[in-house]
Design a protein around this motif. Structure first.
Motif, PDB file in Angstrom:
ATOM      1  N   ASP A 185      21.779 -66.989 -33.542  1.00  0.00           N
ATOM      2  CA  ASP A 185      22.634 -66.783 -32.405  1.00  0.00           C
ATOM      3  C   ASP A 185      22.061 -64.895 -33.235  1.00  0.00           C
ATOM      4  O   ASP A 185      21.790 -64.226 -31.547  1.00  0.00           O
ATOM      5  N   HIS A 186      21.825 -64.925 -34.242  1.00  0.00           N
ATOM      6  CA  HIS A 186      21.010 -63.760 -34.386  1.00  0.00           C
ATOM      7  C   HIS A 186      20.056 -62.536 -33.873  1.00  0.00           C
ATOM      8  O   HIS A 186      19.253 -61.966 -32.740  1.00  0.00           O
ATOM      9  N   LYS A 195      18.730 -64.281 -30.880  1.00  0.00           N
ATOM     10  CA  LYS A 195      19.383 -64.692 -29.823  1.00  0.00           C
ATOM     11  C   LYS A 195      20.318 -62.836 -29.187  1.00  0.00           C
ATOM     12  O   LYS A 195      20.098 -62.919 -28.303  1.00  0.00           O
ATOM     13  N   HIS A 196      20.942 -62.597 -30.346  1.00  0.00           N
ATOM     14  CA  HIS A 196      21.391 -61.323 -29.664  1.00  0.00           C
ATOM     15  C   HIS A 196      20.329 -60.835 -29.736  1.00  0.00           C
ATOM     16  O   HIS A 196      20.302 -58.625 -28.728  1.00  0.00           O
ATOM     17  N   THR A 197      19.430 -60.294 -30.488  1.00  0.00           N
ATOM     18  CA  THR A 197      18.556 -59.651 -30.422  1.00  0.00           C
ATOM     19  C   THR A 197      17.493 -59.394 -29.563  1.00  0.00           C
ATOM     20  O   THR A 197      17.025 -57.940 -29.575  1.00  0.00           O
ATOM     21  N   GLU A 244      17.987 -59.785 -26.137  1.00  0.00           N
ATOM     22  CA  GLU A 244      19.294 -59.028 -25.543  1.00  0.00           C
ATOM     23  C   GLU A 244      19.440 -57.696 -25.520  1.00  0.00           C
ATOM     24  O   GLU A 244      19.018 -57.206 -24.195  1.00  0.00           O
ATOM     25  N   LEU A 245      19.041 -57.002 -27.131  1.00  0.00           N
ATOM     26  CA  LEU A 245      19.023 -56.171 -27.089  1.00  0.00           C
ATOM     27  C   LEU A 245      18.132 -55.495 -26.587  1.00  0.00           C
ATOM     28  O   LEU A 245      17.474 -54.437 -26.355  1.00  0.00           O
TER      29      LEU A 245
END
Length: 46
Positions: free
Chosen positions: A14-15, A17-19, A21-22
């Motif tokens: 999840d981290h 993926k979020h990174t 996206e950012l």
């Protein structure tokens, strides 16, 4: 132990993926900023 390992793996995924996206959003913002600076330069006196 396995449950904790699985949870850690999920959180790491999840981290990442979020990174990603950012980073994509940051790249878009940089591109927009560059375009706006170029437009502004056309209207500013030297």
């Amino acid at each position: 132990m396995r449950a904790l390992t699985r949870k850690l793996e999920d959180e790491r995924r999840d981290h990442r993926k979020h990174t990603a996206e950012l980073r994509k959003a940051l790249e878009a913002a940089h591109g927009e900023n560059l375009e706006l600076r170029r437009r502004l330069a056309r209207y500013e006196p030297d």
